[in-house]
Design an enzyme around this catalytic site. Structure first.
Site, PDB file in Angstrom:
ATOM      1  N   LEU A 203       0.837  -1.189   0.000  1.00 31.21           N
ATOM      2  CA  LEU A 203       0.000   0.000   0.000  1.00 31.21           C
ATOM      3  C   LEU A 203       0.884   1.256   0.000  1.00 31.21           C
ATOM      4  O   LEU A 203       1.914   1.269   0.677  1.00 31.21           O
ATOM      5  CB  LEU A 203      -0.899   0.010   1.236  1.00 31.21           C
ATOM      6  CG  LEU A 203      -1.992  -1.055   1.290  1.00 31.21           C
ATOM      7  CD1 LEU A 203      -2.688  -0.999   2.641  1.00 31.21           C
ATOM      8  CD2 LEU A 203      -3.007  -0.875   0.179  1.00 31.21           C
ATOM      9  N   ASP A 233      -7.119   9.117   8.315  1.00 35.59           N
ATOM     10  CA  ASP A 233      -6.608   8.950   6.951  1.00 35.59           C
ATOM     11  C   ASP A 233      -6.127   7.515   6.794  1.00 35.59           C
ATOM     12  O   ASP A 233      -5.144   7.105   7.419  1.00 35.59           O
ATOM     13  CB  ASP A 233      -5.456   9.916   6.667  1.00 35.59           C
ATOM     14  CG  ASP A 233      -5.894  11.366   6.739  1.00 35.59           C
ATOM     15  OD1 ASP A 233      -7.016  11.656   6.272  1.00 35.59           O
ATOM     16  OD2 ASP A 233      -5.126  12.191   7.273  1.00 35.59           O
ATOM     17  N   LEU A 234      -6.807   6.740   5.978  1.00 41.18           N
ATOM     18  CA  LEU A 234      -6.567   5.311   5.871  1.00 41.18           C
ATOM     19  C   LEU A 234      -5.111   4.985   5.550  1.00 41.18           C
ATOM     20  O   LEU A 234      -4.565   5.449   4.551  1.00 41.18           O
ATOM     21  CB  LEU A 234      -7.479   4.712   4.784  1.00 41.18           C
ATOM     22  CG  LEU A 234      -7.388   3.204   4.582  1.00 41.18           C
ATOM     23  CD1 LEU A 234      -7.799   2.449   5.841  1.00 41.18           C
ATOM     24  CD2 LEU A 234      -8.255   2.775   3.404  1.00 41.18           C
ATOM     25  N   ASP A 235      -4.492   4.174   6.428  1.00 40.53           N
ATOM     26  CA  ASP A 235      -3.126   3.685   6.247  1.00 40.53           C
ATOM     27  C   ASP A 235      -2.096   4.806   6.104  1.00 40.53           C
ATOM     28  O   ASP A 235      -1.045   4.623   5.485  1.00 40.53           O
ATOM     29  CB  ASP A 235      -3.029   2.741   5.043  1.00 40.53           C
ATOM     30  CG  ASP A 235      -3.803   1.457   5.257  1.00 40.53           C
ATOM     31  OD1 ASP A 235      -3.888   0.995   6.410  1.00 40.53           O
ATOM     32  OD2 ASP A 235      -4.334   0.906   4.266  1.00 40.53           O
ATOM     33  N   GLN A 236      -2.374   5.963   6.674  1.00 41.14           N
ATOM     34  CA  GLN A 236      -1.454   7.101   6.591  1.00 41.14           C
ATOM     35  C   GLN A 236      -0.926   7.517   7.961  1.00 41.14           C
ATOM     36  O   GLN A 236      -0.291   8.549   8.088  1.00 41.14           O
ATOM     37  CB  GLN A 236      -2.153   8.294   5.925  1.00 41.14           C
ATOM     38  CG  GLN A 236      -2.634   8.034   4.507  1.00 41.14           C
ATOM     39  CD  GLN A 236      -1.499   7.737   3.550  1.00 41.14           C
ATOM     40  OE1 GLN A 236      -0.472   8.414   3.545  1.00 41.14           O
ATOM     41  NE2 GLN A 236      -1.661   6.698   2.745  1.00 41.14           N
TER      42      GLN A 236
END
Length: 291
Positions: A203, A233-236
């Protein structure tokens, strides 16, 4: 790692001359015995006059003439003067870790094994899942299991229930052990810096379904995993730990999935340990990790 009971002071503040002298002087003034020290200075960001200073200090608990509550009270004026963000914890008090899981078992199995062997010396007050798949496994270990279904119509209620359970069991850290749902912004905000997730390092290059299949089709040469804090914030979120393994053309998709699971387990357990031991300090979404 030493086995003495100790207090762990983790802190950051604006950089200036004399921080280490002031803090170590405070500890020495009370006859505190420093067991381990880690220090790091970050340069100023654009537009800032001062950089940021980070420290982690382990103090032998028996060397101090008072308990942790009094340490906090006595240290607070100095911390305020230094504009310090800080926490201090007691190694004798086990951290309470709530595990969330869906249908992939490898990270859950690994955490339970490390918990049972006391490699991770923690309390697991419960496991929460959006499926009932692992109820038998979890309850066999003597751990309460909560099935909280999540669908497009009930997400707000489901995550409110997850938060309610977390508070009820006095959870301190939430670990997403391949929990395949996106937490609500409200839950992320309520427990900022206390929710840990694991994902494959493809990702965001290989988003969506079957990332390993996508990676195999592109002929990638490295497989990795990332342990990070969860944000809206998704996967951030801030990164705690990462690792990789090299592969080549002879590895199948099934090989890559197997390698990926091995790395995910290792990185999640290591990242959780760093978090619990106060080795992770975050500033402006960047982590300083004292290994």
């Amino acid at each position: 790692m030493h086995r003495d009971r100790h207090f762990t002071l983790s802190a950051s503040c604006p950089d200036r001359v004399g921080i280490v002298a002031r803090v170590s002087g405070f500890i020495a003034e009370h006859r505190g015995w420093i067991l381990e020290t880690s220090l790091h200075a970050e340069p100023p960001a654009d537009g800032e006059a001062l950089g940021r200073y980070f420290m982690r200090i382990e103090i032998r608990a028996s060397s101090l003439p008072f308990h942790l509550a009094e340490f906090r009270e006595r240290f607070r004026p100095l911390a305020d003067e230094l504009e310090m963000d800080w926490t201090i914890t007691d190694s004798a008090v086990k951290k309470r870790v709530v595990v969330l899981v869906s249908k992939q078992e490898h990270c859950l199995y690994d955490l339970l094994a490390r918990w049972q062997s006391k490699e991770l010396d923690i309390e697991i007050p419960c496991v929460i899942s959006n499926h009932d798949t692992f109820r038998g496994l979890v309850e066999w270990h003597g751990i309460p299991f909560h099935h909280v279904p999540v669908n497009t119509d009930n997400k707000a209620q489901a995550y409110a229930e997850v938060g309610r359970i977390f508070e009820e069991v006095r959870g301190e850290t939430m670990v997403l052990a391949r929990y395949m749902q996106v937490l609500s912004p409200q839950l992320c905000a309520a427990y900022a810096g206390r929710i840990i997730n694991i994902h494959h390092s493809f990702l965001p290059s290989f988003v969506g379904a079957k990332p390993y299949h996508q990676a195999w089709a592109k002929g990638v040469k490295l497989i990795g995993a990332t342990c990070h804090y969860v944000t809206a914030d998704l996967d951030q979120g801030p990164i705690i730990d990462q690792d990789v393994i090299r592969i080549d053309h002879s590895d199948s998709v099934e090989d890559m999935v197997r390698y990926g699971k091995d790395i995910e387990k290792m990185v999640l357990a290591r990242g959780l340990r760093y978090h619990l031991e106060g080795r992770v300090l975050v500033h402006r979404n960047k982590t300083i990790v004292f290994r």
